[in-house]
Design a protein around this motif. Structure first.
Motif, PDB file in Angstrom:
ATOM      1  N   ILE A  89      10.248  38.240  69.576  1.00  0.00           N
ATOM      2  CA  ILE A  89       9.180  37.828  67.662  1.00  0.00           C
ATOM      3  C   ILE A  89       8.868  38.786  66.756  1.00  0.00           C
ATOM      4  N   LEU A  90       8.985  39.641  67.261  1.00  0.00           N
ATOM      5  CA  LEU A  90       7.853  41.365  66.385  1.00  0.00           C
ATOM      6  C   LEU A  90       8.781  40.908  64.726  1.00  0.00           C
ATOM      7  N   ASP A  91      10.068  40.840  64.846  1.00  0.00           N
ATOM      8  CA  ASP A  91      10.700  40.542  63.390  1.00  0.00           C
ATOM      9  C   ASP A  91      11.058  39.525  62.807  1.00  0.00           C
ATOM     10  N   GLN A  92      10.839  38.739  63.484  1.00  0.00           N
ATOM     11  CA  GLN A  92      10.254  37.226  62.827  1.00  0.00           C
ATOM     12  C   GLN A  92       9.320  36.767  62.003  1.00  0.00           C
ATOM     13  N   LEU A  93       8.106  37.931  62.237  1.00  0.00           N
ATOM     14  CA  LEU A  93       6.743  37.565  61.541  1.00  0.00           C
ATOM     15  C   LEU A  93       6.417  38.326  60.106  1.00  0.00           C
ATOM     16  N   ASP A  94       6.029  37.650  59.216  1.00  0.00           N
ATOM     17  CA  ASP A  94       5.441  38.096  58.240  1.00  0.00           C
ATOM     18  C   ASP A  94       4.324  38.280  57.925  1.00  0.00           C
ATOM     19  N   PHE A  95       3.582  39.137  58.093  1.00  0.00           N
ATOM     20  CA  PHE A  95       2.833  39.675  58.184  1.00  0.00           C
ATOM     21  C   PHE A  95       1.316  39.847  56.155  1.00  0.00           C
ATOM     22  N   THR A  96       2.322  40.100  55.279  1.00  0.00           N
ATOM     23  CA  THR A  96       1.818  39.637  54.010  1.00  0.00           C
ATOM     24  C   THR A  96       0.490  38.936  54.518  1.00  0.00           C
ATOM     25  N   SER A  97       0.142  37.645  54.714  1.00  0.00           N
ATOM     26  CA  SER A  97      -1.695  37.020  54.850  1.00  0.00           C
ATOM     27  C   SER A  97      -1.846  37.780  55.828  1.00  0.00           C
TER      28      SER A  97
END
Length: 299
Positions: A89-97
């Motif tokens: 699932i790592l590449d499905q995550l958005d770490f912007t916030s």
């Protein structure tokens, strides 16, 4: 520069999620302990989900973690257990916030994938420590080190040494985690920078030859040559082989790093053991390996 999330204080909200395997039992004891620390505990949907061996589908687990990465009221996210599945699932995550408003992420074992990613991609500190599923078997000391790490209290470690250690002193940023997962991160954006770091390693349920192979992969990739120091935690539940490998993990590790001169210590209380003490990834640390004592402290 490594970014330190704000430490917790009483009244803060934390979230528990399952990024990998599904839970086998209730984590109520862990929730109760967190509440005794003065924290409000929110359980994600993945805590109660199941999809084959996973805590719900990849989409559910990713969405669950994403919810808490984005929620500014959540001050820490803890993986309930490891197993396998975080890398899916790592590449499905958005770490912007998360990058704009960092928070503590804690766990070990399979969670190493997530801890490695946020260190590699964002230089944000995280905590390698006990997870709710292991709270009942964890030593009181290991749970107390997790509390101290979350609340920003001083962490100092000292334990009896063994004669296989290589003596010396080192200072550097601490990185590491589960050997199998660190090897799985190689060649990706989630691969930590090893140069000039103090590296800690642990693993469970592997053959000696697999440990040897993974370490030699790190060596051939240039990851071991430039270290400041090496900390070896538990390498336990080693699978027996019909034809013995002939070397213990300690022996093969010392053979692999014999040409380097940095300090090396064994049996550090970290890994798939009851006394799995919390270590802060991304923080500057000092290690001292003496004749009969090993010390580790954060600056």
């Amino acid at each position: 520069m490594n970014i330190q999330p704000l430490h917790l204080k009483k009244g803060d909200k934390i979230a528990i999620v399952c990024p990998a395997n599904k839970l086998k039992k209730s984590i109520t004891p862990a929730v109760s302990l967190f509440e005794s620390w003065g924290l409000q505990v929110i359980q994600g949907k993945s805590v109660h989900a199941a999809h084959f061996q996973f805590a719900g589908t990849d989409e559910l687990r990713a969405a669950d973690l994403q919810t808490f990465l984005d929620d500014v009221e959540i001050k820490a996210i803890l993986a309930a257990r490891g197993g396998y599945g975080g890398i899916r699932i790592l590449d499905q995550l958005d770490f912007t916030s998360f990058n704009k408003c960092p928070k503590w992420i804690a766990g070990f074992s399979d969670t190493t994938a997530l801890l490695s990613h946020i260190q590699a991609a964002f230089n944000i500190q995280s905590i390698h420590g006990q997870m709710p599923a292991s709270f009942e078997t964890g030593t009181p000391l290991s749970l107390e080190t997790l509390r101290k790490a979350l609340f920003g209290e001083a962490l100092h470690y000292s334990y009896s040494s063994i004669d296989k250690n290589r003596h010396g002193q080192a200072e550097g940023i601490l990185i590491g985690g589960n050997l199998s997962l660190l090897v799985a991160m190689q060649g990706s954006i989630s691969e930590m920078d090893y140069a000039g770091k103090i590296l800690f390693l642990e693993d469970v349920g592997e053959h000696e030859y697999a440990i040897d192979r993974m370490l030699r992969m790190l060596k051939r990739g240039g990851k071991l040559a430039g270290l400041k120091g090496l900390i070896i935690g538990a390498f336990n539940e080693i699978e027996p082989q019909e034809i013995p490998f002939g070397q213990t993990p300690e022996e093969l590790i010392m053979e692999i790093v014999r040409e380097y001169d940095y300090p090396v210590c064994f049996n550090f209380p970290v890994g798939h053991i009851a006394d799995n003490n919390a270590l802060i990834i991304g923080r500057n640390a000092i290690m001292k390996v003496g004749y009969n004592e090993v010390k580790l402290a954060y600056k």
